[in-house]
Write a protein that holds these residues in place. Structure first.
Motif, PDB file in Angstrom:
ATOM      1  N   ILE A 155       0.837  -1.199   0.000  1.00  0.00           N
ATOM      2  CA  ILE A 155       0.000   0.000   0.000  1.00  0.00           C
ATOM      3  C   ILE A 155       0.874   1.252   0.000  1.00  0.00           C
ATOM      4  O   ILE A 155       0.601   2.215  -0.719  1.00  0.00           O
ATOM      5  CB  ILE A 155      -0.962  -0.002   1.207  1.00  0.00           C
ATOM      6  CG1 ILE A 155      -1.946  -1.166   1.102  1.00  0.00           C
ATOM      7  CG2 ILE A 155      -1.701   1.321   1.333  1.00  0.00           C
ATOM      8  CD1 ILE A 155      -2.884  -1.098  -0.063  1.00  0.00           C
ATOM      9  N   GLN A 207      -7.447   2.602   0.460  1.00  0.00           N
ATOM     10  CA  GLN A 207      -6.163   2.450   1.134  1.00  0.00           C
ATOM     11  C   GLN A 207      -5.036   3.147   0.383  1.00  0.00           C
ATOM     12  O   GLN A 207      -4.193   3.822   0.987  1.00  0.00           O
ATOM     13  CB  GLN A 207      -5.839   0.964   1.313  1.00  0.00           C
ATOM     14  CG  GLN A 207      -6.753   0.271   2.293  1.00  0.00           C
ATOM     15  CD  GLN A 207      -6.578  -1.231   2.304  1.00  0.00           C
ATOM     16  OE1 GLN A 207      -6.154  -1.828   1.312  1.00  0.00           O
ATOM     17  NE2 GLN A 207      -6.906  -1.853   3.420  1.00  0.00           N
ATOM     18  N   GLU A 222     -11.941  -1.065  -1.507  1.00  0.00           N
ATOM     19  CA  GLU A 222     -11.103  -1.004  -0.304  1.00  0.00           C
ATOM     20  C   GLU A 222      -9.654  -0.684  -0.677  1.00  0.00           C
ATOM     21  O   GLU A 222      -9.010   0.147  -0.036  1.00  0.00           O
ATOM     22  CB  GLU A 222     -11.177  -2.323   0.461  1.00  0.00           C
ATOM     23  CG  GLU A 222     -10.390  -2.313   1.748  1.00  0.00           C
ATOM     24  CD  GLU A 222     -10.542  -3.605   2.531  1.00  0.00           C
ATOM     25  OE1 GLU A 222      -9.924  -3.685   3.607  1.00  0.00           O
ATOM     26  OE2 GLU A 222     -11.248  -4.519   2.091  1.00  0.00           O
ATOM     27  N   TRP A 223      -9.139  -1.331  -1.714  1.00  0.00           N
ATOM     28  CA  TRP A 223      -7.773  -1.058  -2.160  1.00  0.00           C
ATOM     29  C   TRP A 223      -7.614   0.396  -2.573  1.00  0.00           C
ATOM     30  O   TRP A 223      -6.615   1.039  -2.247  1.00  0.00           O
ATOM     31  CB  TRP A 223      -7.408  -1.971  -3.336  1.00  0.00           C
ATOM     32  CG  TRP A 223      -6.862  -3.290  -2.915  1.00  0.00           C
ATOM     33  CD1 TRP A 223      -7.574  -4.412  -2.634  1.00  0.00           C
ATOM     34  CD2 TRP A 223      -5.501  -3.633  -2.704  1.00  0.00           C
ATOM     35  NE1 TRP A 223      -6.728  -5.426  -2.275  1.00  0.00           N
ATOM     36  CE2 TRP A 223      -5.458  -4.979  -2.315  1.00  0.00           C
ATOM     37  CE3 TRP A 223      -4.322  -2.924  -2.829  1.00  0.00           C
ATOM     38  CZ2 TRP A 223      -4.263  -5.622  -2.034  1.00  0.00           C
ATOM     39  CZ3 TRP A 223      -3.125  -3.576  -2.551  1.00  0.00           C
ATOM     40  CH2 TRP A 223      -3.106  -4.910  -2.156  1.00  0.00           C
ATOM     41  N   GLY A 247      -7.989   2.441   5.934  1.00  0.00           N
ATOM     42  CA  GLY A 247      -8.786   2.145   4.747  1.00  0.00           C
ATOM     43  C   GLY A 247      -9.719   0.963   4.947  1.00  0.00           C
ATOM     44  O   GLY A 247     -10.862   0.965   4.482  1.00  0.00           O
ATOM     45  N   ALA A 276      -2.377   3.431   6.581  1.00  0.00           N
ATOM     46  CA  ALA A 276      -3.366   3.610   5.514  1.00  0.00           C
ATOM     47  C   ALA A 276      -4.174   2.333   5.292  1.00  0.00           C
ATOM     48  O   ALA A 276      -5.386   2.393   5.050  1.00  0.00           O
ATOM     49  CB  ALA A 276      -2.679   4.027   4.221  1.00  0.00           C
ATOM     50  N   ALA A 277      -3.516   1.174   5.380  1.00  0.00           N
ATOM     51  CA  ALA A 277      -4.220  -0.090   5.201  1.00  0.00           C
ATOM     52  C   ALA A 277      -5.245  -0.314   6.312  1.00  0.00           C
ATOM     53  O   ALA A 277      -6.385  -0.720   6.054  1.00  0.00           O
ATOM     54  CB  ALA A 277      -3.225  -1.251   5.154  1.00  0.00           C
TER      55      ALA A 277
END
Length: 85
Positions: A14, A67, A63-64, A44, A40-41
């Protein structure tokens, strides 16, 4: 132990993708990139869960994207902070 390792691996991915989204060269180190990526992961995933898009069939693209966007914002903010000091 496997949770820590997977958090680091996801953080690397990420964080790297967040840096790739930003134009130009970022002057932060690899460890900062990993730290921003992990934060962030996690953030997110929480946001995607709150929006109800965290668990879908197949790849969780939304979701990706959340993130990666958070990682890009985090890298940019950290770079500005480090440039001032």
């Amino acid at each position: 132990m496997s949770g820590v390792i997977s958090a680091i691996v996801i953080g690397v991915i990420i964080g790297a993708l967040g840096r790739l989204v930003l134009p130009g060269r970022q002057r932060i180190g690899v460890l900062w990139t990993i730290a921003v990526g992990i934060v962030a992961a996690l953030a997110g995933a929480a946001i995607a869960g709150a929006l109800g898009v965290a668990d879908t069939k197949g790849v969780d693209w939304i979701e990706w994207l959340i993130q990666i966007a958070l990682a890009a914002v985090g890298v940019a903010a950290l770079e500005r902070f480090k440039a001032r000091h």
